[in-house]
Design a protein around this motif. Structure first.
Motif, PDB file in Angstrom:
ATOM      1  N   GLN A  87      -6.861   9.836   3.012  1.00  0.00           N
ATOM      2  CA  GLN A  87      -5.666  10.013   2.197  1.00  0.00           C
ATOM      3  C   GLN A  87      -4.414  10.071   3.067  1.00  0.00           C
ATOM      4  OE1 GLN A  87      -5.821  13.456  -0.331  1.00  0.00           O
ATOM      5  NE2 GLN A  87      -3.641  13.365  -0.846  1.00  0.00           N
ATOM      6  N   ILE A  88      -4.483  10.821   4.168  1.00  0.00           N
ATOM      7  CA  ILE A  88      -3.328  10.935   5.057  1.00  0.00           C
ATOM      8  C   ILE A  88      -2.987   9.587   5.674  1.00  0.00           C
ATOM      9  CG2 ILE A  88      -2.536  11.933   7.237  1.00  0.00           C
ATOM     10  CD1 ILE A  88      -4.104  14.444   6.503  1.00  0.00           C
ATOM     11  N   GLN A  89      -4.015   8.846   6.104  1.00  0.00           N
ATOM     12  CA  GLN A  89      -3.776   7.536   6.698  1.00  0.00           C
ATOM     13  C   GLN A  89      -3.121   6.592   5.698  1.00  0.00           C
ATOM     14  OE1 GLN A  89      -4.454   6.476  10.147  1.00  0.00           O
ATOM     15  NE2 GLN A  89      -2.904   5.164   9.216  1.00  0.00           N
ATOM     16  N   GLN A  90      -3.616   6.622   4.462  1.00  0.00           N
ATOM     17  CA  GLN A  90      -3.050   5.761   3.432  1.00  0.00           C
ATOM     18  C   GLN A  90      -1.596   6.145   3.135  1.00  0.00           C
ATOM     19  OE1 GLN A  90      -5.110   5.962  -0.319  1.00  0.00           O
ATOM     20  NE2 GLN A  90      -4.150   4.099  -1.111  1.00  0.00           N
ATOM     21  N   GLU A  91      -1.340   7.453   3.033  1.00  0.00           N
ATOM     22  CA  GLU A  91       0.018   7.909   2.757  1.00  0.00           C
ATOM     23  C   GLU A  91       0.982   7.523   3.882  1.00  0.00           C
ATOM     24  OE1 GLU A  91      -0.802  11.896   0.021  1.00  0.00           O
ATOM     25  OE2 GLU A  91      -0.348  12.092   2.144  1.00  0.00           O
ATOM     26  N   LEU A  92       0.509   7.655   5.121  1.00  0.00           N
ATOM     27  CA  LEU A  92       1.373   7.305   6.250  1.00  0.00           C
ATOM     28  C   LEU A  92       1.698   5.814   6.263  1.00  0.00           C
ATOM     29  CD1 LEU A  92       0.426   9.256   9.505  1.00  0.00           C
ATOM     30  CD2 LEU A  92       2.695   8.870   8.561  1.00  0.00           C
ATOM     31  N   GLN A  93       0.706   4.996   5.945  1.00  0.00           N
ATOM     32  CA  GLN A  93       0.952   3.559   5.922  1.00  0.00           C
ATOM     33  C   GLN A  93       1.947   3.199   4.821  1.00  0.00           C
ATOM     34  OE1 GLN A  93      -3.033   2.057   5.524  1.00  0.00           O
ATOM     35  NE2 GLN A  93      -3.462   2.176   7.729  1.00  0.00           N
ATOM     36  N   GLN A  94       1.807   3.828   3.663  1.00  0.00           N
ATOM     37  CA  GLN A  94       2.763   3.603   2.577  1.00  0.00           C
ATOM     38  C   GLN A  94       4.152   4.079   2.967  1.00  0.00           C
ATOM     39  OE1 GLN A  94       0.915   5.753  -0.632  1.00  0.00           O
ATOM     40  NE2 GLN A  94      -0.457   4.062  -1.195  1.00  0.00           N
ATOM     41  N   LEU A  95       4.194   5.221   3.637  1.00  0.00           N
ATOM     42  CA  LEU A  95       5.464   5.779   4.071  1.00  0.00           C
ATOM     43  C   LEU A  95       6.134   4.871   5.096  1.00  0.00           C
ATOM     44  CD1 LEU A  95       7.212   8.330   3.663  1.00  0.00           C
ATOM     45  CD2 LEU A  95       5.948   9.411   5.517  1.00  0.00           C
ATOM     46  N   GLN A  96       5.321   4.335   6.011  1.00  0.00           N
ATOM     47  CA  GLN A  96       5.867   3.450   7.040  1.00  0.00           C
ATOM     48  C   GLN A  96       6.456   2.185   6.411  1.00  0.00           C
ATOM     49  OE1 GLN A  96       4.381   0.374   8.306  1.00  0.00           O
ATOM     50  NE2 GLN A  96       5.871   0.136   9.977  1.00  0.00           N
ATOM     51  N   GLU A 215       9.671   7.432  -4.094  1.00  0.00           N
ATOM     52  CA  GLU A 215       8.344   7.027  -4.579  1.00  0.00           C
ATOM     53  C   GLU A 215       7.220   7.406  -3.615  1.00  0.00           C
ATOM     54  OE1 GLU A 215       8.458   2.868  -5.402  1.00  0.00           O
ATOM     55  OE2 GLU A 215      10.187   3.020  -6.747  1.00  0.00           O
ATOM     56  N   VAL A 216       7.536   7.856  -2.421  1.00  0.00           N
ATOM     57  CA  VAL A 216       6.481   8.313  -1.494  1.00  0.00           C
ATOM     58  C   VAL A 216       6.824   9.702  -0.954  1.00  0.00           C
ATOM     59  CG1 VAL A 216       5.570   6.059  -0.794  1.00  0.00           C
ATOM     60  CG2 VAL A 216       7.601   6.989   0.355  1.00  0.00           C
ATOM     61  N   GLN A 217       7.457  10.485  -1.798  1.00  0.00           N
ATOM     62  CA  GLN A 217       7.873  11.821  -1.372  1.00  0.00           C
ATOM     63  C   GLN A 217       6.679  12.694  -1.012  1.00  0.00           C
ATOM     64  OE1 GLN A 217      10.765  13.272  -0.759  1.00  0.00           O
ATOM     65  NE2 GLN A 217      12.047  11.513  -1.274  1.00  0.00           N
ATOM     66  N   ASP A 218       5.565  12.524  -1.742  1.00  0.00           N
ATOM     67  CA  ASP A 218       4.383  13.344  -1.443  1.00  0.00           C
ATOM     68  C   ASP A 218       3.901  13.115  -0.018  1.00  0.00           C
ATOM     69  OD1 ASP A 218       4.460  14.460  -3.921  1.00  0.00           O
ATOM     70  OD2 ASP A 218       2.846  13.230  -4.767  1.00  0.00           O
ATOM     71  N   GLY A 219       3.887  11.846   0.402  1.00  0.00           N
ATOM     72  CA  GLY A 219       3.455  11.541   1.767  1.00  0.00           C
ATOM     73  C   GLY A 219       4.400  12.130   2.797  1.00  0.00           C
ATOM     74  N   LEU A 220       5.708  12.027   2.541  1.00  0.00           N
ATOM     75  CA  LEU A 220       6.686  12.595   3.467  1.00  0.00           C
ATOM     76  C   LEU A 220       6.539  14.120   3.521  1.00  0.00           C
ATOM     77  CD1 LEU A 220       9.141  12.345   5.323  1.00  0.00           C
ATOM     78  CD2 LEU A 220      10.601  12.457   3.284  1.00  0.00           C
ATOM     79  N   ARG A 316       8.308  11.077  14.749  1.00  0.00           N
ATOM     80  CA  ARG A 316       9.001   9.782  14.740  1.00  0.00           C
ATOM     81  C   ARG A 316       8.018   8.659  15.030  1.00  0.00           C
ATOM     82  NH1 ARG A 316      14.576   9.329  17.855  1.00  0.00           N
ATOM     83  NH2 ARG A 316      13.339  10.134  19.607  1.00  0.00           N
ATOM     84  N   GLY A 317       7.102   8.877  15.978  1.00  0.00           N
ATOM     85  CA  GLY A 317       6.115   7.858  16.298  1.00  0.00           C
ATOM     86  C   GLY A 317       5.197   7.555  15.129  1.00  0.00           C
ATOM     87  N   LYS A 318       4.793   8.585  14.402  1.00  0.00           N
ATOM     88  CA  LYS A 318       3.907   8.361  13.248  1.00  0.00           C
ATOM     89  C   LYS A 318       4.616   7.574  12.149  1.00  0.00           C
ATOM     90  CE  LYS A 318       2.631  12.717  12.764  1.00  0.00           C
ATOM     91  NZ  LYS A 318       1.944  13.910  12.236  1.00  0.00           N
ATOM     92  N   LEU A 319       5.889   7.880  11.916  1.00  0.00           N
ATOM     93  CA  LEU A 319       6.624   7.150  10.893  1.00  0.00           C
ATOM     94  C   LEU A 319       6.865   5.700  11.317  1.00  0.00           C
ATOM     95  CD1 LEU A 319       9.255   9.818   9.765  1.00  0.00           C
ATOM     96  CD2 LEU A 319       7.075   9.232   8.700  1.00  0.00           C
ATOM     97  N   ASP A 320       6.959   5.468  12.621  1.00  0.00           N
ATOM     98  CA  ASP A 320       7.138   4.091  13.119  1.00  0.00           C
ATOM     99  C   ASP A 320       5.873   3.259  12.959  1.00  0.00           C
ATOM    100  OD1 ASP A 320       9.756   4.314  13.830  1.00  0.00           O
ATOM    101  OD2 ASP A 320       9.380   4.718  15.952  1.00  0.00           O
ATOM    102  N   THR A 321       4.735   3.847  13.290  1.00  0.00           N
ATOM    103  CA  THR A 321       3.486   3.074  13.361  1.00  0.00           C
ATOM    104  C   THR A 321       2.624   3.189  12.108  1.00  0.00           C
ATOM    105  OG1 THR A 321       2.284   4.926  14.362  1.00  0.00           O
ATOM    106  CG2 THR A 321       3.449   3.432  15.852  1.00  0.00           C
ATOM    107  N   GLY A 322       2.822   4.248  11.339  1.00  0.00           N
ATOM    108  CA  GLY A 322       1.957   4.481  10.181  1.00  0.00           C
ATOM    109  C   GLY A 322       0.575   4.955  10.562  1.00  0.00           C
ATOM    110  N   ALA A 323       0.411   5.411  11.807  1.00  0.00           N
ATOM    111  CA  ALA A 323      -0.895   5.881  12.284  1.00  0.00           C
ATOM    112  C   ALA A 323      -0.927   7.406  12.291  1.00  0.00           C
ATOM    113  CB  ALA A 323      -1.165   5.348  13.685  1.00  0.00           C
ATOM    114  N   ALA A 324      -1.950   7.974  11.663  1.00  0.00           N
ATOM    115  CA  ALA A 324      -2.088   9.423  11.602  1.00  0.00           C
ATOM    116  C   ALA A 324      -2.591   9.967  12.933  1.00  0.00           C
ATOM    117  CB  ALA A 324      -3.040   9.820  10.480  1.00  0.00           C
TER     118      ALA A 324
END
Length: 353
Positions: A87-96, A215-220, A316-324
């Motif tokens: 779930q976290i990985q998916q949310e981060l990718q959507q957030l990215q 639309e991706v506030q939960d992930g943030l 910042r790195g996680k938001l750049d790459t979408g990697a948890a």
């Protein structure tokens, strides 16, 4: 008895249970089933005994309820762990993906947040350094009259020294204890301020990034909640390190009082032989102990600030790459454990007379 339930700190119970969970994760599977009931029982028993000295029946009842709760919770969370990772990985990718069009602005906002945090932390880190120095100096001044008094007594007859030595040692120990408690009391507010600045920094970051994460506030929010936990843990580590360093001062100075007590039990001649070098060393030993405390504790504020900046850089790195990160899901699992333990303890009936 009715107040004894309040003596059980949910955070302490949660820490024991979480430690138990993480230890299970490092054990071979064939030993886990055999160890889990006995190990969690022993760990909880130690905690409850230390907090509930006079209410053994309540401690036993609470332990009987906690052990099955903890083992059942561990089984549920073991299943949830993989789901939460995904779930976290998916949310981060959507957030990215959502933040990609605003990447420069997001970078700028986090960079601004980092610079603001550094600017806010710097005065408090310097204040902590100043408090460490002044508090150590104050304790040294409190002990100086006792060093002088011991030297003056050595010039008198050894018999009179022997009669007054035991109460003198007691007074010295009281000064050491009082000085260490004052030390801790003066440093604690600075640690609170550092923690408050960290919390404010996350709140400001949340406000600055929210407009870009529609639309991706939960992930943030989940990522920022994880960041908050990291900062809270760093703040708690800071507080623990300050308390530990202060207690080390007590541990290193208290033997001086014990040596004086032991010397008082000897004959007059051996008393003078033992006291002469001790009196000469007393000032030096106090000075060395407090200087070591200064060297150890003074940089804690700067170290804390660097930890927080590192966490923001990782964010910042996680938001750049979408990697948890590896720890992301563990932090959220721990948060869930603490919430569930607090809820469980609130439902346990208080002890009866």
């Amino acid at each position: 008895l009715a107040g004894s339930r309040a003596d059980v700190n949910p955070d302490e119970v949660a820490s024991v249970i979480w430690k138990y969970f993480t230890e299970l994760g490092s054990n071979a599977k064939d030993t886990v089933d055999q160890l889990q009931q006995t190990e969690i029982s022993k760990q909880l028993n130690t905690l409850l005994k230390s907090n509930l000295h006079s209410v053994s029946a309540y401690a036993e009842d609470l332990q009987e309820r906690l052990v099955p709760f903890a083992t059942e919770l561990q089984a549920r969370l073991a299943q949830d762990s993989q789901r939460l990772k995904e779930q976290i990985q998916q949310e981060l990718q959507q957030l990215q993906v959502k933040l990609a069009p605003f990447a420069d602005k997001v970078h700028q906002q986090i960079g601004t947040n980092i610079r603001q945090l550094q600017a806010k932390m710097s005065p408090y880190a310097e204040e902590l350094r100043s408090q460490v120095d002044s508090s150590a100096g104050e304790l040294q001044r409190r002990l100086q009259p006792y060093v002088t008094e011991l030297r003056e007594q050595l010039e008198d007859n050894a018999q009179s020294i022997q009669a007054s030595l035991s109460p003198y040692a007691d007074r010295l120990q009281q000064q050491i204890d009082g000085g260490v408690e004052t030390l801790k009391e003066r440093l604690s507010p600075v640690a609170d301020e550092l923690k408050a600045q960290a919390e404010q920094s996350v709140a400001e970051l949340r406000r600055s990034l929210s407009p870009y994460a529609q639309e991706v506030q939960d992930g943030l929010n989940r990522q920022l909640d994880s960041l908050t936990m990291q900062m809270e843990r760093a703040a708690e580590e800071l507080r623990t390190r300050l308390a530990t360093s202060s207690e080390q001062v007590r541990a290193q100075l208290s033997p001086l009082a014990r040596e004086l007590q032991e010397a008082a039990s000897g004959d007059a001649e051996s008393l003078r032989q033992r006291l002469a070098p001790l009196a000469q060393q007393l000032d030096q030993r106090v000075g060395q102990t407090l200087e070591a405390f200064r060297q150890q504790a003074a940089p804690f504020g700067e170290t804390f600030g660097k930890q927080l900046v590192q966490r923001l850089e990782e964010m910042r790195g996680k938001l750049d790459t979408g990697a948890a990160g590896v720890e992301d899901h563990l932090e959220l699992l721990e948060k869930e454990v603490r919430e569930k333990v607090a809820a469980f303890l609130s439902t346990v009936p208080p002890p009866q007379n």
